[in-house]
Design a protein around this motif. Sequence first.
Motif, PDB file in Angstrom:
ATOM      1  N   GLY A 221       3.884 -30.298 -18.058  1.00  0.00           N
ATOM      2  CA  GLY A 221       2.719 -30.445 -18.935  1.00  0.00           C
ATOM      3  C   GLY A 221       2.545 -31.891 -19.407  1.00  0.00           C
ATOM      4  O   GLY A 221       1.427 -32.420 -19.430  1.00  0.00           O
ATOM      5  N   THR A 222       3.651 -32.527 -19.743  1.00  0.00           N
ATOM      6  CA  THR A 222       3.617 -33.918 -20.219  1.00  0.00           C
ATOM      7  C   THR A 222       3.062 -34.842 -19.136  1.00  0.00           C
ATOM      8  O   THR A 222       2.199 -35.683 -19.398  1.00  0.00           O
ATOM      9  CB  THR A 222       5.064 -34.358 -20.598  1.00  0.00           C
ATOM     10  N   GLN A 223       3.534 -34.675 -17.910  1.00  0.00           N
ATOM     11  CA  GLN A 223       3.050 -35.522 -16.821  1.00  0.00           C
ATOM     12  C   GLN A 223       1.588 -35.196 -16.490  1.00  0.00           C
ATOM     13  O   GLN A 223       0.821 -36.086 -16.149  1.00  0.00           O
ATOM     14  CB  GLN A 223       3.938 -35.374 -15.571  1.00  0.00           C
TER      15      GLN A 223
ATOM     16  N   GLY B 211      11.203 -13.862 -19.929  1.00  0.00           N
ATOM     17  CA  GLY B 211      11.396 -15.015 -19.047  1.00  0.00           C
ATOM     18  C   GLY B 211      11.160 -14.677 -17.584  1.00  0.00           C
ATOM     19  O   GLY B 211      11.634 -15.374 -16.691  1.00  0.00           O
ATOM     20  N   GLN B 212      10.432 -13.578 -17.342  1.00  0.00           N
ATOM     21  CA  GLN B 212      10.177 -13.169 -15.952  1.00  0.00           C
ATOM     22  C   GLN B 212       8.777 -13.570 -15.514  1.00  0.00           C
ATOM     23  O   GLN B 212       7.923 -13.840 -16.345  1.00  0.00           O
ATOM     24  CB  GLN B 212      10.295 -11.644 -15.849  1.00  0.00           C
ATOM     25  N   LEU B 213       8.555 -13.537 -14.201  1.00  0.00           N
ATOM     26  CA  LEU B 213       7.222 -13.837 -13.687  1.00  0.00           C
ATOM     27  C   LEU B 213       6.258 -12.713 -14.045  1.00  0.00           C
ATOM     28  O   LEU B 213       6.592 -11.532 -13.923  1.00  0.00           O
ATOM     29  CB  LEU B 213       7.253 -13.989 -12.158  1.00  0.00           C
TER      30      LEU B 213
ATOM     31  N   PRO C  16       1.998 -22.232  -7.353  1.00  0.00           N
ATOM     32  CA  PRO C  16       2.630 -20.921  -7.220  1.00  0.00           C
ATOM     33  C   PRO C  16       4.110 -20.940  -7.608  1.00  0.00           C
ATOM     34  O   PRO C  16       4.776 -21.958  -7.486  1.00  0.00           O
ATOM     35  CB  PRO C  16       2.476 -20.636  -5.726  1.00  0.00           C
ATOM     36  N   ARG C  17       4.608 -19.790  -8.060  1.00  0.00           N
ATOM     37  CA  ARG C  17       6.024 -19.658  -8.412  1.00  0.00           C
ATOM     38  C   ARG C  17       6.733 -18.647  -7.542  1.00  0.00           C
ATOM     39  O   ARG C  17       7.866 -18.268  -7.836  1.00  0.00           O
ATOM     40  CB  ARG C  17       6.172 -19.216  -9.860  1.00  0.00           C
ATOM     41  N   SER C  18       6.092 -18.147  -6.516  1.00  0.00           N
ATOM     42  CA  SER C  18       6.753 -17.192  -5.614  1.00  0.00           C
ATOM     43  C   SER C  18       6.060 -17.326  -4.266  1.00  0.00           C
ATOM     44  O   SER C  18       4.954 -17.882  -4.189  1.00  0.00           O
ATOM     45  CB  SER C  18       6.577 -15.767  -6.134  1.00  0.00           C
TER      46      SER C  18
ATOM     47  N   GLY D  97      13.567 -28.658 -28.702  1.00  0.00           N
ATOM     48  CA  GLY D  97      12.898 -29.647 -29.557  1.00  0.00           C
ATOM     49  C   GLY D  97      11.395 -29.723 -29.351  1.00  0.00           C
ATOM     50  O   GLY D  97      10.701 -30.486 -30.015  1.00  0.00           O
ATOM     51  N   ARG D  98      10.870 -28.945 -28.407  1.00  0.00           N
ATOM     52  CA  ARG D  98       9.432 -29.030 -28.117  1.00  0.00           C
ATOM     53  C   ARG D  98       8.588 -28.428 -29.247  1.00  0.00           C
ATOM     54  O   ARG D  98       8.923 -27.396 -29.814  1.00  0.00           O
ATOM     55  CB  ARG D  98       9.099 -28.298 -26.821  1.00  0.00           C
ATOM     56  N   ARG D  99       7.480 -29.076 -29.540  1.00  0.00           N
ATOM     57  CA  ARG D  99       6.500 -28.547 -30.492  1.00  0.00           C
ATOM     58  C   ARG D  99       5.115 -28.793 -29.909  1.00  0.00           C
ATOM     59  O   ARG D  99       4.916 -29.750 -29.146  1.00  0.00           O
ATOM     60  CB  ARG D  99       6.588 -29.265 -31.854  1.00  0.00           C
TER      61      ARG D  99
HETATM   62  P1  AP5 Z   1       6.842 -30.143 -21.065  1.00  0.00           P
HETATM   63  O1  AP5 Z   1       6.008 -31.222 -20.478  1.00  0.00           O
HETATM   64  O2  AP5 Z   1       6.223 -29.260 -22.090  1.00  0.00           O
HETATM   65  O3  AP5 Z   1       7.562 -29.312 -19.905  1.00  0.00           O
HETATM   66  P2  AP5 Z   1       6.995 -28.228 -18.877  1.00  0.00           P
HETATM   67  O4  AP5 Z   1       7.659 -28.480 -17.570  1.00  0.00           O
HETATM   68  O5  AP5 Z   1       5.517 -28.184 -18.929  1.00  0.00           O
HETATM   69  O6  AP5 Z   1       7.661 -26.947 -19.526  1.00  0.00           O
HETATM   70  P3  AP5 Z   1       7.213 -25.450 -19.700  1.00  0.00           P
HETATM   71  O7  AP5 Z   1       8.222 -24.850 -20.632  1.00  0.00           O
HETATM   72  O8  AP5 Z   1       5.781 -25.359 -20.098  1.00  0.00           O
HETATM   73  O9  AP5 Z   1       7.441 -24.849 -18.310  1.00  0.00           O
HETATM   74  P4  AP5 Z   1       7.655 -23.369 -17.975  1.00  0.00           P
HETATM   75  O10 AP5 Z   1       7.533 -23.397 -16.517  1.00  0.00           O
HETATM   76  O11 AP5 Z   1       8.859 -22.760 -18.527  1.00  0.00           O
HETATM   77  O12 AP5 Z   1       6.480 -22.657 -18.814  1.00  0.00           O
HETATM   78  P5  AP5 Z   1       5.037 -22.160 -18.444  1.00  0.00           P
HETATM   79  O13 AP5 Z   1       4.196 -22.294 -19.635  1.00  0.00           O
HETATM   80  O14 AP5 Z   1       4.563 -22.747 -17.180  1.00  0.00           O
HETATM   81  O15 AP5 Z   1       8.121 -30.860 -21.694  1.00  0.00           O
HETATM   82  C1  AP5 Z   1       9.106 -30.141 -22.401  1.00  0.00           C
HETATM   83  C2  AP5 Z   1       9.580 -30.937 -23.627  1.00  0.00           C
HETATM   84  O16 AP5 Z   1      10.268 -32.120 -23.205  1.00  0.00           O
HETATM   85  C3  AP5 Z   1       8.443 -31.435 -24.540  1.00  0.00           C
HETATM   86  O17 AP5 Z   1       8.858 -31.368 -25.875  1.00  0.00           O
HETATM   87  C4  AP5 Z   1       8.212 -32.897 -24.103  1.00  0.00           C
HETATM   88  O18 AP5 Z   1       7.731 -33.693 -25.169  1.00  0.00           O
HETATM   89  C5  AP5 Z   1       9.621 -33.308 -23.678  1.00  0.00           C
HETATM   90  N1  AP5 Z   1       9.599 -34.271 -22.560  1.00  0.00           N
HETATM   91  C6  AP5 Z   1       8.805 -34.215 -21.446  1.00  0.00           C
HETATM   92  N2  AP5 Z   1       9.082 -35.241 -20.622  1.00  0.00           N
HETATM   93  C7  AP5 Z   1      10.070 -35.954 -21.226  1.00  0.00           C
HETATM   94  C8  AP5 Z   1      10.802 -37.136 -20.849  1.00  0.00           C
HETATM   95  N3  AP5 Z   1      10.557 -37.758 -19.695  1.00  0.00           N
HETATM   96  N4  AP5 Z   1      11.755 -37.578 -21.704  1.00  0.00           N
HETATM   97  C9  AP5 Z   1      12.033 -36.906 -22.876  1.00  0.00           C
HETATM   98  N5  AP5 Z   1      11.372 -35.802 -23.275  1.00  0.00           N
HETATM   99  C10 AP5 Z   1      10.412 -35.323 -22.452  1.00  0.00           C
HETATM  100  O19 AP5 Z   1       5.324 -20.619 -18.184  1.00  0.00           O
HETATM  101  C11 AP5 Z   1       5.707 -19.759 -19.238  1.00  0.00           C
HETATM  102  C12 AP5 Z   1       5.847 -18.341 -18.728  1.00  0.00           C
HETATM  103  O20 AP5 Z   1       4.599 -17.884 -18.203  1.00  0.00           O
HETATM  104  C13 AP5 Z   1       6.840 -18.118 -17.581  1.00  0.00           C
HETATM  105  O21 AP5 Z   1       8.144 -17.934 -18.069  1.00  0.00           O
HETATM  106  C14 AP5 Z   1       6.267 -16.871 -16.912  1.00  0.00           C
HETATM  107  O22 AP5 Z   1       6.630 -15.708 -17.629  1.00  0.00           O
HETATM  108  C15 AP5 Z   1       4.775 -17.058 -17.055  1.00  0.00           C
HETATM  109  N6  AP5 Z   1       4.195 -17.746 -15.882  1.00  0.00           N
HETATM  110  C16 AP5 Z   1       3.759 -19.034 -15.815  1.00  0.00           C
HETATM  111  N7  AP5 Z   1       3.305 -19.326 -14.574  1.00  0.00           N
HETATM  112  C17 AP5 Z   1       3.444 -18.197 -13.842  1.00  0.00           C
HETATM  113  C18 AP5 Z   1       3.188 -17.861 -12.480  1.00  0.00           C
HETATM  114  N8  AP5 Z   1       2.692 -18.741 -11.602  1.00  0.00           N
HETATM  115  N9  AP5 Z   1       3.479 -16.600 -12.072  1.00  0.00           N
HETATM  116  C19 AP5 Z   1       3.981 -15.687 -12.921  1.00  0.00           C
HETATM  117  N10 AP5 Z   1       4.265 -15.942 -14.207  1.00  0.00           N
HETATM  118  C20 AP5 Z   1       4.007 -17.184 -14.668  1.00  0.00           C
END
Ligand code: AP5
Length: 222
Positions: A19-21, A61-63, A93-95, A128-130
């Motif tokens: 998300g950050t990138q 924490g599942q898909l 995609p995640r699968s 630590g994320r907010r």
């Molecule tokens: P951040 O940029 O927020 O990380 P991220 O990779 O986007 O992390 P996510 O937790 O959002 O990924 P995720 O895959 O678990 O969750 P998602 O929402 O996709 O960075 C994290 C932290 O680190 C921040 O505080 C940031 O400030 C810090 N940071 C970043 N870069 C840094 C750096 N370089 N140095 C220091 N600090 C840094 O998915 C959530 C749930 O949704 C899944 O568990 C699943 O149940 C469902 N889901 C999502 N997508 C699917 C899919 N395709 N299929 C099925 N289910 C799905």
Amino acid sequence: RKAEPLRIMISGAPASGKGTQCELITKKYGLVHIAAGDLLRAEITAGSENGKQAKEYMDKGQLVPDEIVVTMVKERLNGPDSQEKGWLLDGYPRSSSQSIALKEFGFQPDLFILLEVPEEILVERVVGRRLDPVTGKIYHLKYSPPETEEIAARLAQRFDDTDEKVKLRLHTHHQNVEAVLSMYKDITVKVKGSGSKQEVFGQIDGALTQLLEQKQGKLGTV
Ligand code: AP5
């Protein structure tokens, strides 16, 4: 004639910095950011039937099942803005079934970015994320603290950002990552995601600049 817009996928473990990138990439390249997790959280906030079902899986924490996710993402990819400006697909995609579905719908990415971050760093990043509910901006109490007291006071934590839930999310990630990677091996660029936000962006920016040059070069020869 204008070059075709960029079509990018970004993947990596929970909290690897996707998300950050994506914030930095969209700012520079103007792509439409489509994040599967954000779309699901929006459904939960809206209180829809899909949102209710999705939350049960996200809590563990599942898909989330394909019936919910696949159509949701496809609709965004087909949106006129994504078609015109190009897209940046985050966390999808995640699968293998999701990548096959994409291919069947005719969505082929130019580049697949994989962020690689050691596990001990991931847990610290999650805890630590907010998030700022007003702007949607991602913060970290230590690495990206909020700019003002006002923002600090309204920051929220995600329901799945606990020590226990991130372990489940990591497990799911490990179960699926290889299958997805194998579908995109020829267009994968692995990025070291443990450096600072700007260092990581530097690597991604380099790959995207090169890709744009290639696309424009091709255009010149036809
Ligand atoms: P951040 O940029 O927020 O990380 P991220 O990779 O986007 O992390 P996510 O937790 O959002 O990924 P995720 O895959 O678990 O969750 P998602 O929402 O996709 O960075 C994290 C932290 O680190 C921040 O505080 C940031 O400030 C810090 N940071 C970043 N870069 C840094 C750096 N370089 N140095 C220091 N600090 C840094 O998915 C959530 C749930 O949704 C899944 O568990 C699943 O149940 C469902 N889901 C999502 N997508 C699917 C899919 N395709 N299929 C099925 N289910 C799905």
